[in-house]
Design an enzyme around this catalytic site. Structure first.
Site, mmCIF file in Angstrom:
data_model
loop_
_atom_site.group_PDB
_atom_site.id
_atom_site.type_symbol
_atom_site.label_atom_id
_atom_site.label_comp_id
_atom_site.label_asym_id
_atom_site.label_seq_id
_atom_site.Cartn_x
_atom_site.Cartn_y
_atom_site.Cartn_z
ATOM 1 C CG LEU A 127 -1.688 1.246 1.558
ATOM 2 C CD1 LEU A 127 -2.709 1.521 0.465
ATOM 3 C CD2 LEU A 127 -2.394 1.123 2.905
ATOM 4 C CB THR A 128 3.314 2.463 2.540
ATOM 5 O OG1 THR A 128 2.370 2.238 3.573
ATOM 6 C CG2 THR A 128 4.099 3.721 2.838
ATOM 7 N N GLY A 133 1.730 7.744 2.390
ATOM 8 C CA GLY A 133 1.641 6.898 3.578
ATOM 9 C C GLY A 133 0.241 7.005 4.132
ATOM 10 C CB SER A 134 -1.221 9.200 6.751
ATOM 11 O OG SER A 134 -0.385 8.772 7.807
ATOM 12 C CD GLU A 371 -1.076 -3.059 10.246
ATOM 13 O OE1 GLU A 371 -2.302 -3.165 10.428
ATOM 14 O OE2 GLU A 371 -0.302 -4.023 10.153
ATOM 15 C CD GLU A 375 0.937 11.935 14.874
ATOM 16 O OE1 GLU A 375 1.098 10.856 14.276
ATOM 17 O OE2 GLU A 375 1.633 12.281 15.848
#
Lengths: 390, 260
Positions: A127-128, A133-134, A371, A375
């Site tokens: 995914l990242t 990332g987030s 994961e 924050e």
């Protein structure tokens, strides 16, 4: 009303603890030092059925008997002696097996799951990316459907279990077009590791989790059959959000194992180590901090297993998302605090690699990041409270 | 084939051992476990079953109520059913009395193969398997480090300091295995859940046709007269090494203690 695990879960905890203490604990420091990923140990974990706790019997899993709670027990107990093997299990099930189980076709499941469930192979979750990332919606990896094949190009980053000797596939999120509103359409594709153009680059040099297998991935003109689409086209974003909700509970369980280790190591050391003629546990400055560790582990464990029980009882996605975020945020931040306290209890020895507290100190930090960062968890919780947070 | 596995519930070896007022081991007030050496017998039974077409494993234990945990652990590992002989009159039985109760319980099973651990981790007598074989009239292959079942032929390897020997017998037989025989498995969650549904039969001395005067403290051939806790470890000897003669003194010390 009682909040406790079933006798069977407690028996399973004993079984995994015995396994972890005999087969993992004596070697964990060595693997960490050598940055060695112990394939044979992973396969022993497979024999114990740890990778199949949430999988149906037809693929070799625990079937009706298994549940998410038992997976959390296993991750906690493995993580109590070795966070690297704990994350290996967590990622293998939560990120490797879970998306295939949830979104895979019968054919995809039959092809990949039996070996993954047996622990004879591993799957990564790509995914990242270097720039996402987030902000997972900013995915740049592209997949074009050409002549019945997906042609994938892009880079992935920090992908656990993606380059081991037994990794069989990585599920990869990619842009497969544009939606009507102009935003990218994200889909998930199954990429077998032997596919030409797929390269798991050199393993990272990390602060902690040294024995965990983590790589950057390069995908250059990687061609996979059209049938390797996992789940619905364009649903990649929703799929990984759901995958991450479950994963957060499992990461919380890993953090509980870390705090439990800090507590046990600190209690033992404070009873043995003497200064000024008395054990350091007689000093309130030490004893009170260890008392705080007990509070942390009990609170983190309660939040984690409550979230796991919600998952097992089929709670709604909204309820589950909040419970998972609360558990992950509290357990992981407590784990970082707990390793700081334990290291302080050990004093100068806590800074030496000959004691396991220093390893836990290095391993804990990433729990607040992987994961979903702390924050992100606060944002999810604030949103669920109805706050207009951005 | 039918295999009976005899197992014992013992105080956890890692915990402090306590004794009751009558000098018997306190099995009720402390945490207990399936005797580690019996895990090898259960594992051996499971491995024999894996290579057999039709095979059932019955676990038999003799002991107070909590001893059921030893059966449960064996069932979690994969055994099929349990028999628990529990009767207050058994309390304080020695190896002779225990082997009598076991023999009566095992006899009813009409087993082809009886498996035991090499000794219990608490009593460490090692004699119950031999006594049991004698009472049941079975060939005994004790202290096995390797077991092979081929049809009705059983071959067992015994290792001692001087030699290894292979002994053979025809079913029915009794085998005891050492901790070199295999690597006992850890119960999986599936095994733990499955064990909940497996049958465990509870029997008393009356069920087995044993008169209570034949067992227990009074009937025991041996009696513990006195016991003392192990003395605390002494401070030890420090060999000074700062004059360069430390190694020499260490060798002298080891030689004086006949270690070298």
């Amino acid at each position: 009303m009682r909040f406790e695990l079933s006798p069977e879960h407690e028996d399973f905890r004993k079984s995994v603890r015995e396994f972890a203490e005999a087969e993992i604990a004596p070697y964990a420091a060595g693997w960490d030092r050598e940055h060695h990923f112990p394939v044979e140990t992973v396969q022993q974990m497979g024999k114990l059925g740890l990778f199949g706790l949430t999988a149906p019997e037809e693929y070799g899993g625990a079937g009706e008997d298994g549940d998410f709670t038992s997976l959390c027990v296993a991750i906690e107990e493995i993580g109590r002696v070795d966070q690297s093997m704990g994350i290996t299990l967590e990622a293998a099930v939560g990120l490797g097996i879970n998306p295939l189980l949830t979104y895979g076709t019968d054919d995809q499941k039959r092809t990949w799951l039996p070996d993954l469930v047996a622990g004879t192979s591993l799957a990564g979750f790509g995914l990242t990316e270097p720039g996402s990332g987030s902000d997972a919606g900013a995915t740049r990896t592209k997949a074009d459907l050409i002549d019945g094949e997906w042609v994938i190009n892009g880079n992935k980053q920090f992908i656990t279990n993606s380059g081991s000797a037994i990794t069989s596939l990585v599920t990869v999120t990619a842009r497969t077009g544009a939606r009507d509103d102009g935003r990218p359409e994200i889909s998930t594709l199954i990429v077998p590791t032997g596919t030409p153009g797929f390269v798991a680059e050199k393993a990272y040099d990390k602060l902690g989790w040294h024995a965990s297998d983590t790589h950057p991935l390069t995908l250059q003109d990687v061609r996979v059959p059209e049938a390797n689409l996992l789940g619905e086209r364009g649903k990649g974003f929703a799929q990984f959000l759901a995958t991450l909700d479950d994963g957060r509970i499992a990461i919380a369980a890993l953090a509980v194992g870390c705090i439990q280790a800090c507590l046990e190591l600190s209690v033992q050391y404070a009873g043995e180590r003497t200064t000024f003629g008395v054990p350091i546990g007689r000093k309130q400055g030490v004893a009170f901090q260890i008392a705080d560790l007990k509070v942390m582990v009990e609170a983190a464990r309660a939040l984690t297993y409550r979230a796991a029980a919600l998952k097992d009882s089929g709670a709604s996605a909204t309820v589950l998302r909040e419970a998972a975020a609360v558990a992950k945020l509290y357990a992981t931040e407590s784990a970082v605090t707990a390793t700081r306290i334990a290291t302080q209890v050990f004093g100068g020895y806590g800074f030496m690699e000959e004691y396991p507290v220093s390893r836990f100190y290095r391993d804990a930090k990433v729990l607040e990041i992987g994961e979903g960062t702390s924050e992100v968890q606060r944002m999810l919780i604030a949103r669920s409270l109805g706050l207009p947070v951005e | 084939m039918k295999i009976v596995c005899c197992v014992k519930y013992v105080p956890d070896a890692t915990a402090d051992r306590k004794f009751a007022a009558d000098h018997t081991v306190d099995r009720v007030g402390v945490d207990g476990v399936l005797s580690e050496l019996d895990e090898y017998a259960v594992e051996e039974a499971l491995q024999i079953r894996e290579g057999a077409d039709d095979c059932e494993i019955i676990v038999v234990t003799v002991g107070p109520e909590p001893a059921r945990a030893a059966i449960l652990k064996s069932l979690q590992m994969g055994a099929d059913a349990g028999v628990h002989v529990v009767d207050e009159a058994i309390h304080g039985s020695d190896a002779v009395g225990t082997s009598l109760v076991l023999a009566k319980a095992v006899e009813r099973q009409q087993a082809d193969l009886v498996l035991c651990g090499m000794a219990s981790t608490d009593g460490s007598m090692s004699v119950v398997p031999a006594m049991l074989a004698e009472r049941l009239g079975l060939a005994q292959l004790t202290f096995g480090t390797e077991v092979a079942v081929d049809g009705t032929t059983v071959r067992v390897r015994r290792d001692d300091d001087a030699a290894s020997e292979i002994i053979e017998a025809t079913l029915p037989v009794l085998i005891s295995v050492t901790d070199q025989a295999n690597e006992p498995r850890y119960p999986s969650f599936k095994g733990i859940m499955a064990a909940k549904k497996k049958p465990v039969q509870t029997l008393t001395l009356a069920d087995l046709g044993i008169d209570s005067s034949e067992v227990g403290t009074e009937a025991a051939w041996t009696k513990v007269e006195e016991m003392r806790a192990r003395p605390p470890r002494s401070a030890g000897t420090i060999v000074a090494a700062d004059d360069g003669a430390g190694a020499e003194r260490l060798v002298e010390f080891l030689a004086s203690q006949k270690f070298i």
